[in-house]
Write a protein that holds these residues in place. Sequence first.
Motif, PDB file in Angstrom:
ATOM      1  N   MET A 187       2.318  -2.193 -11.822  1.00  0.00           N
ATOM      2  CA  MET A 187       3.215  -1.229 -12.457  1.00  0.00           C
ATOM      3  C   MET A 187       3.251  -1.441 -13.962  1.00  0.00           C
ATOM      4  O   MET A 187       3.105  -0.488 -14.739  1.00  0.00           O
ATOM      5  N   ARG A 188       3.441  -2.679 -14.380  1.00  0.00           N
ATOM      6  CA  ARG A 188       3.565  -2.943 -15.813  1.00  0.00           C
ATOM      7  C   ARG A 188       2.241  -2.724 -16.536  1.00  0.00           C
ATOM      8  O   ARG A 188       2.213  -2.201 -17.661  1.00  0.00           O
ATOM      9  N   ASP A 189       1.140  -3.091 -15.911  1.00  0.00           N
ATOM     10  CA  ASP A 189      -0.175  -2.859 -16.528  1.00  0.00           C
ATOM     11  C   ASP A 189      -0.443  -1.371 -16.710  1.00  0.00           C
ATOM     12  O   ASP A 189      -1.151  -0.970 -17.647  1.00  0.00           O
ATOM     13  N   GLU A 204       0.822  -1.208   0.000  1.00  0.00           N
ATOM     14  CA  GLU A 204       0.000   0.000   0.000  1.00  0.00           C
ATOM     15  C   GLU A 204       0.856   1.258   0.000  1.00  0.00           C
ATOM     16  O   GLU A 204       0.612   2.203  -0.761  1.00  0.00           O
ATOM     17  N   HIS A 205       1.878   1.278   0.863  1.00  0.00           N
ATOM     18  CA  HIS A 205       2.738   2.455   0.949  1.00  0.00           C
ATOM     19  C   HIS A 205       3.651   2.561  -0.275  1.00  0.00           C
ATOM     20  O   HIS A 205       3.970   3.676  -0.718  1.00  0.00           O
ATOM     21  N   ALA A 206       4.056   1.418  -0.816  1.00  0.00           N
ATOM     22  CA  ALA A 206       4.888   1.432  -2.028  1.00  0.00           C
ATOM     23  C   ALA A 206       4.115   2.023  -3.199  1.00  0.00           C
ATOM     24  O   ALA A 206       4.667   2.772  -4.009  1.00  0.00           O
ATOM     25  N   ARG A 207       2.828   1.689  -3.299  1.00  0.00           N
ATOM     26  CA  ARG A 207       2.000   2.256  -4.367  1.00  0.00           C
ATOM     27  C   ARG A 207       1.975   3.779  -4.276  1.00  0.00           C
ATOM     28  O   ARG A 207       2.083   4.482  -5.285  1.00  0.00           O
ATOM     29  N   GLU A 208       1.813   4.288  -3.070  1.00  0.00           N
ATOM     30  CA  GLU A 208       1.781   5.739  -2.871  1.00  0.00           C
ATOM     31  C   GLU A 208       3.116   6.365  -3.274  1.00  0.00           C
ATOM     32  O   GLU A 208       3.154   7.423  -3.909  1.00  0.00           O
ATOM     33  N   ALA A 209       4.206   5.703  -2.897  1.00  0.00           N
ATOM     34  CA  ALA A 209       5.530   6.234  -3.225  1.00  0.00           C
ATOM     35  C   ALA A 209       5.753   6.266  -4.736  1.00  0.00           C
ATOM     36  O   ALA A 209       6.335   7.227  -5.266  1.00  0.00           O
TER      37      ALA A 209
END
Length: 223
Positions: free
Chosen positions: A66-68, A34-39
Amino acid sequence: MRLLLVEDEVEMARALSTVLVQNSHVVDHMTLLEHAREALRSKVHDAVILDRQLPDGDGLILLREMRDAGDKTPVIILTAHNAPGDRVGGLDDGADDYLGKPFLADELMARLRAVVRRSESYTSQVFTGGNVSIDLDHQELMVNGEVVTLTRREMLVLQLLVKRAGKTVLRGTLEEAVYGYDDEIQSNALDSHVSRLRRKLADADASVTIHTIRGIGYLLKGE
């Protein structure tokens, strides 16, 4: 480079961050998908080092997202899930490299350099002009054939100024390249790094100079 490290094991993350910082990288550490997505929404990272077994899911979920979404940021999977089928699956899902734990720090650094070199955004990491040679892969500045020692943050400042030589680099852009999310930034910290870097270049009689664009940023120019 500014790196996103997604790793929930505290000791592993601390050791990894130490190695990466020692190699003049800025590290943003996240423990959850979740936090990685925000970053990742900030679009400031040059590469991602991604564990698989995270508290809120498999790291491959983030990789597929990420790739999608068309995000081509280089990703190295770093995980204990290292069976042949795991490696094949991770690479097929879009990983640029897949490294099992335990691993050698030097090997991780070499693989990181390799995936960044292969990325679409990669440009030559050796800058030469006049009597100055800067090898960004090996974090080395030479003037008149002599090595000039820089601190990690001085090299990070120089790295971005070199990549945009002849163009003004905004203060905010430099701060993003030099400081991670968890770093405390003093109001004059960036100016201090630039001042020391400018002095070292001058003391070595370098044929490049850093110009202050008042209220905007800095500009690296050849003499």
